[in-house]
Write a protein that holds these residues in place. Sequence first.
Motif, short mmCIF file in Angstrom:
data_model
loop_
_atom_site.label_atom_id
_atom_site.label_comp_id
_atom_site.label_asym_id
_atom_site.label_seq_id
_atom_site.Cartn_x
_atom_site.Cartn_y
_atom_site.Cartn_z
N ALA A 55 12.63 1.52 5.59
CA ALA A 55 12.35 2.96 5.63
C ALA A 55 11.31 3.28 6.70
CB ALA A 55 11.86 3.42 4.25
N ARG A 56 10.32 2.42 6.84
CA ARG A 56 9.26 2.65 7.83
C ARG A 56 9.80 2.50 9.25
NH1 ARG A 56 3.57 -0.70 8.02
NH2 ARG A 56 2.54 0.53 9.67
N VAL A 57 10.70 1.53 9.46
CA VAL A 57 11.30 1.35 10.79
C VAL A 57 12.17 2.56 11.14
CG1 VAL A 57 12.92 -0.03 12.13
CG2 VAL A 57 11.19 -1.16 10.73
N ILE A 58 12.93 3.06 10.16
CA ILE A 58 13.76 4.24 10.41
C ILE A 58 12.89 5.43 10.79
CG2 ILE A 58 15.29 5.93 9.30
CD1 ILE A 58 16.43 3.62 7.64
N GLN A 59 11.77 5.62 10.09
CA GLN A 59 10.84 6.69 10.43
C GLN A 59 10.33 6.54 11.85
OE1 GLN A 59 8.52 6.29 6.42
NE2 GLN A 59 7.93 8.26 7.30
N ALA A 65 12.37 8.56 18.99
CA ALA A 65 13.56 9.23 19.54
C ALA A 65 13.26 10.70 19.83
CB ALA A 65 14.73 9.12 18.57
N GLY A 66 12.50 11.35 18.95
CA GLY A 66 12.11 12.73 19.20
C GLY A 66 11.25 12.86 20.44
N ILE A 67 10.29 11.95 20.61
CA ILE A 67 9.44 11.98 21.80
C ILE A 67 10.27 11.74 23.06
CG2 ILE A 67 7.55 10.82 22.98
CD1 ILE A 67 6.31 10.24 20.26
N ASN A 68 11.15 10.74 23.02
CA ASN A 68 11.95 10.41 24.20
C ASN A 68 12.91 11.54 24.56
OD1 ASN A 68 10.74 7.92 24.49
ND2 ASN A 68 12.30 6.83 23.32
N MET A 385 13.33 15.64 14.47
CA MET A 385 13.18 14.19 14.38
C MET A 385 11.72 13.81 14.11
SD MET A 385 15.52 12.94 17.59
CE MET A 385 16.91 13.95 18.10
N ILE A 386 10.82 14.43 14.85
CA ILE A 386 9.40 14.12 14.69
C ILE A 386 8.90 14.60 13.33
CG2 ILE A 386 7.10 14.60 15.61
CD1 ILE A 386 8.39 14.81 18.40
N ILE A 390 7.67 12.09 10.01
CA ILE A 390 6.31 12.08 9.46
C ILE A 390 6.33 12.35 7.96
CG2 ILE A 390 4.07 13.25 9.54
CD1 ILE A 390 4.58 13.77 12.52
N LEU A 391 7.15 13.34 7.54
CA LEU A 391 7.31 13.62 6.11
C LEU A 391 8.46 12.77 5.58
CD1 LEU A 391 6.84 17.50 6.14
CD2 LEU A 391 5.14 15.74 5.68
N GLY A 392 8.14 11.55 5.24
CA GLY A 392 9.16 10.53 4.97
C GLY A 392 10.13 10.86 3.87
#
Length: 539
Positions: A55-59, A65-68, A385-386, A390-392
């Motif tokens: 779950a943490r890796v997906i986050q 991805a949002g930043i890129n 995405m971002i 953050i809100l997992g």
Amino acid sequence: MGINSCLCLFDVLEKYFAAETIILAFQNYILMLGTSVMIPTMLVPAMGGSDGDKARVIQTLLFVAGINTLLQALFGTRLPAVVGGSFSYIIPIAYIINDSSLQRIPDSHDRFIQTMRAIQGALIVSSSIQIILGYSQLWGLFSRFFSPLGMAPVVGLVGLGLFQHGFPAVVRKLRGDRSSNATAGDWIVPSKFKHNAALYYNWPLIYLITELLCALQYLKHVRPLRDVPVFERFPIIICISIVWIYAVILTAAGAYRHTPTRTKISCRTDRANLISTAPWFKFPYPLQWGPPTFAAGHCFAMMSAVFVSMVESTAAYKAASRLAIATPPPAYVLSRGIGWQGIGVLLDGLFGTCSGSTVSVENVGLLGLTRVGSRRVVQISAGFMIFFSILGKFGAVFASIPLPIFAAVYCVLFGLVASVGLSFLQFTNMNSMRNLFITGLSLFLGISIPQFFVEYFPHHGLIRTNAGWFNAFVTTIFLSSPTVGLMVAVFLDNTLEVERSKKDRGMPWWVKFRSFRGDNRNEEFYTLPFNLNRFFPPT
């Protein structure tokens, strides 16, 4: 010059209401979740990670991805393209995971952390390939060898080469096969499936989502809301919502009660453990897994994936520009985009996403399906995405959509991207036997050679030297259909009767788009924001 009846890259910005723009952006975010969940689901357990680690890796993957995507839309090619995780990196990462020094670590969590750090180090070093080739303009210089004839099979193979993640992936998920062990024979449904309850109940699911997407094409002129073509603009949200509800009903009815564990994880809406393990609030940050570790073999293996993702992104940019009715990106813009993609891979390494970055092919297909080429929509989707990374807990709700649903959607979107590639052939003379030879051979070898390598997966691969990094390097290159197609098409197109075939190759139409100032529209489409072109003038 663009696909007929598509909307202009900029006109849509004034035509859409705020609510419609937000829903369109959310649709891009939902589609992006497929790859963002599939890659960690495949890799994290093999690394020794728990459901919480997954779950943490997906986050983290969604956050980066949002930043890129924002960086690419603002400072890269500026095309309405989403940037996310790539399947091209799976082979080098699998090589790192199976490294004997890491496999000897007894504690699973420690092994996960050490493996993640090794992957981070390899991504950080290999990102220099794209950064150097991009910002030095070397990739742009190489792109001068491209022509409509050479790029048609390459762009086509970007879609066709991902066929394994379409319908075959649906069947594998329902059967509970491990994708790393699936061979060509596993993609054929044998007779014993007639008594498989999960597959029996999910054939309507598979059929329903593909038929819904096709049916909405007939309904795109029907407008329940006068000013908004709902069925044309929001097909993915409509289809996924309907089939997701169907999956919830199947889960509640116990259709998966006696199925394999991996089938339950893939198909049940309550067994992926994403919602229960995701934190309520978690802000990903660089080096969150600890300091990266560096090994020469890992870095060399990862460089092959960086090169492959560069080829695939180049083809995806060509497809996105055509669907958005923009001019084909000039060499300078293409190099600029590859340079920023290299920065994206560097961020992947610093944050620890367990994968490198490339242009999302499925989102390019969505651009054509909805006829929305809006840069603003893509930027807002990056915001989603971002925000949800953050809100997992909230993001995990959407990430729990069963993966076979995404695989069924890919059947339509990847096919659309493939047809965009073939549309480049209209600028060539297809009565020429030379052109027929190059196109046919490139397409056939682009599908046949990767499939040949795939069939050796269960037998430890086709390349079996003592240097594991070399095995991973060669396998990654030849598993990529667009890369194989590029090597064949560009080589033949630039060596076989070149001087006599300029017109047949489509060069009179193509040559004016090579330079930034070759077409007046380039400045409209690709000029940097905030008047930055004064400081970074096109070359």
